[in-house]
Design a protein around this motif. Structure first.
Motif, PDB file in Angstrom:
ATOM      1  N   ARG A   1       0.811  -1.212   0.000  1.00  0.00           N
ATOM      2  CA  ARG A   1       0.000   0.000   0.000  1.00  0.00           C
ATOM      3  C   ARG A   1       0.852   1.274   0.000  1.00  0.00           C
ATOM      4  NH1 ARG A   1      -4.685  -0.989   4.516  1.00  0.00           N
ATOM      5  NH2 ARG A   1      -5.124   1.172   3.957  1.00  0.00           N
TER       6      ARG A   1
ATOM      7  N   SER B   1     -12.685  -2.570   2.354  1.00  0.00           N
ATOM      8  CA  SER B   1     -11.277  -2.496   2.756  1.00  0.00           C
ATOM      9  C   SER B   1     -10.839  -3.769   3.472  1.00  0.00           C
ATOM     10  CB  SER B   1     -11.059  -1.290   3.665  1.00  0.00           C
ATOM     11  OG  SER B   1      -9.721  -1.221   4.101  1.00  0.00           O
TER      12      SER B   1
ATOM     13  N   GLY C   1     -12.390   6.642  -0.130  1.00  0.00           N
ATOM     14  CA  GLY C   1     -11.081   6.206   0.343  1.00  0.00           C
ATOM     15  C   GLY C   1     -10.010   6.448  -0.690  1.00  0.00           C
TER      16      GLY C   1
ATOM     17  N   LYS D   1      -7.624  -0.786  -0.123  1.00  0.00           N
ATOM     18  CA  LYS D   1      -9.037  -0.397  -0.031  1.00  0.00           C
ATOM     19  C   LYS D   1      -9.932  -1.350  -0.818  1.00  0.00           C
ATOM     20  CE  LYS D   1      -8.037   3.142   2.523  1.00  0.00           C
ATOM     21  NZ  LYS D   1      -8.295   3.108   3.970  1.00  0.00           N
TER      22      LYS D   1
ATOM     23  N   GLU E   1      -7.951  -1.806   8.239  1.00  0.00           N
ATOM     24  CA  GLU E   1      -8.142  -0.443   8.728  1.00  0.00           C
ATOM     25  C   GLU E   1      -7.726  -0.376  10.188  1.00  0.00           C
ATOM     26  OE1 GLU E   1      -9.317   2.322   7.088  1.00  0.00           O
ATOM     27  OE2 GLU E   1      -9.421   1.166   5.225  1.00  0.00           O
TER      28      GLU E   1
END
Length: 356
Positions: A114, A265, A192, A198, A268
């Motif tokens: 990410r 997602s 997002g 995500k 988180e």
């Protein structure tokens, strides 16, 4: 008591950490007269929107020059007795200044894909600095448990203070930020940063599955900044609209008018869009992963991360107005527990305990 409050995220991020810093800072400022003086502390030069080379140079300056040589000296001159790192631990404060760190998640370790190359290369150094904090605040019990498991941090060094969610009525008083955006009568919403974690790819598969079964789904409106890689997934399904970064009042309008927020997602630390959507009266469909059960409570519709499960969840919300109304009412009740005022009270208690 003077607290140096790290605001760097306001200048170099559009992600949830920036919304957290903005929201918490506002909540703390509402508590003026509590004996705690908040001193915003950052290299106040914006990276956002700069061309690639300029942005890279500013990032290098912030982390390799400002953080190493300028920030510690400036912190000593500020008169602060406590330094609160609200996101990235850019430096360890000088001796004599208490170090408090907020931990949002362990995504840099759990989901390195990410992050950009520079962030991945700096990860270990950032973690070493972070772990030198005297006390940690985690934004969910999930993150606190991860911090203890991964690094052996004792429970005594951790407090859990949930994030807030912005009051929709306050945001919408900004005026006509939504006036230029035409939206369908019925639509689904995704909010997002458009990066792999995500899981927007799952929603692509949901729409492909629906099309293959002859099931019509409403258009999907996608609010969030696009990250490298997402733009190369191929042509979007029919009805998808990428809105990019939008004004807060526009986001509130979308929450209020959307049939549901679909939020698939994978990971988180909190899940700010879930709390924001519920507070604005938007039903939420997400998966029971990471911190989302804490934030969604009994109000969100939790489904497995499969196209079949998300398609069934979407159809349930669209086809059952009674269930949808129940989700809206339960969501508002659940989200009422997430306010920046309550968040600020939690941090003020931590500040005072460290000052004793």
């Amino acid at each position: 008591m003077n607290v140096a409050f790290d605001t760097n995220a306001l200048y170099n991020s559009r992600a949830g950490v920036a919304r957290y810093v903005q929201g918490l800072l506002g909540g703390l400022r509402e508590r003026c007269g509590t004996g705690v003086n908040i001193l915003p502390f950052a290299w106040e030069v914006e990276n956002l929107g700069a061309p690639g080379l300029e942005r890279s140079c500013k990032t290098l300056w912030r982390e390799l020059v400002w953080a190493r040589w300028i920030a510690p000296r400036r912190l000593l001159r500020s008169g602060a007795g406590l330094y609160h790192a609200t996101g990235t631990a850019y430096f360890v404060p000088p001796s004599g200044i208490t170090f408090l760190a907020t931990v949002h998640d362990l995504a840099a370790i759990r989901c390195p894909e990410r992050f950009r190359g520079w962030q991945r290369r700096q990860r270990d150094a950032r973690v070493r600095r972070l772990l030198r904090a005297r006390q940690f605040v985690c934004i969910s019990r999930f993150t606190a448990d991860e911090l203890m498991r991964e690094f052996g941090v004792s429970a005594e060094r951790i407090e859990v203070v949930y994030n807030g969610a912005d009051d929709p009525s306050a945001l919408s008083r900004g005026g006509g930020g939504a006036s230029g955006l035409q939206v369908p009568d019925e639509f689904l919403l995704f909010v997002g940063s458009l990066e792999p974690g995500k899981n927007l790819a799952l929603l692509r598969r949901v729409y492909e599955l629906a099309a293959g079964r002859g099931v019509a789904l409403p258009p999907l409106l996608i609010a969030g900044a696009r990250w490298p890689g997402v733009a190369h997934e191929g042509a979007p399904p029919d009805g998808w609209r990428y809105l990019g970064r939008i004004a807060d009042e526009t986001l509130v309008m979308l929450y209020r008018r959307a049939a549901a927020l679909v939020f698939p997602s994978r990971y988180e630390g909190f899940g700010l869009p879930v709390a924001e959507a519920m507070l604005a009266g938007c039903p939420v469909i997400c998966s029971p992963v990471a911190s989302l059960p804490e934030v969604g409570g009994k109000a969100a519709l939790f489904v497995d991360q499969t196209p079949e499960a998300y398609l069934a969840g979407i159809r349930l919300v669209l086809d059952d107005p009674v269930r949808r109304a129940e989700m809206i009412a339960a969501g508002r009740e659940q989200a009422a527990g997430f306010s920046w005022s309550r968040c600020a009270d939690g941090y003020l208690a931590v500040y005072r305990n460290l000052h004793q």
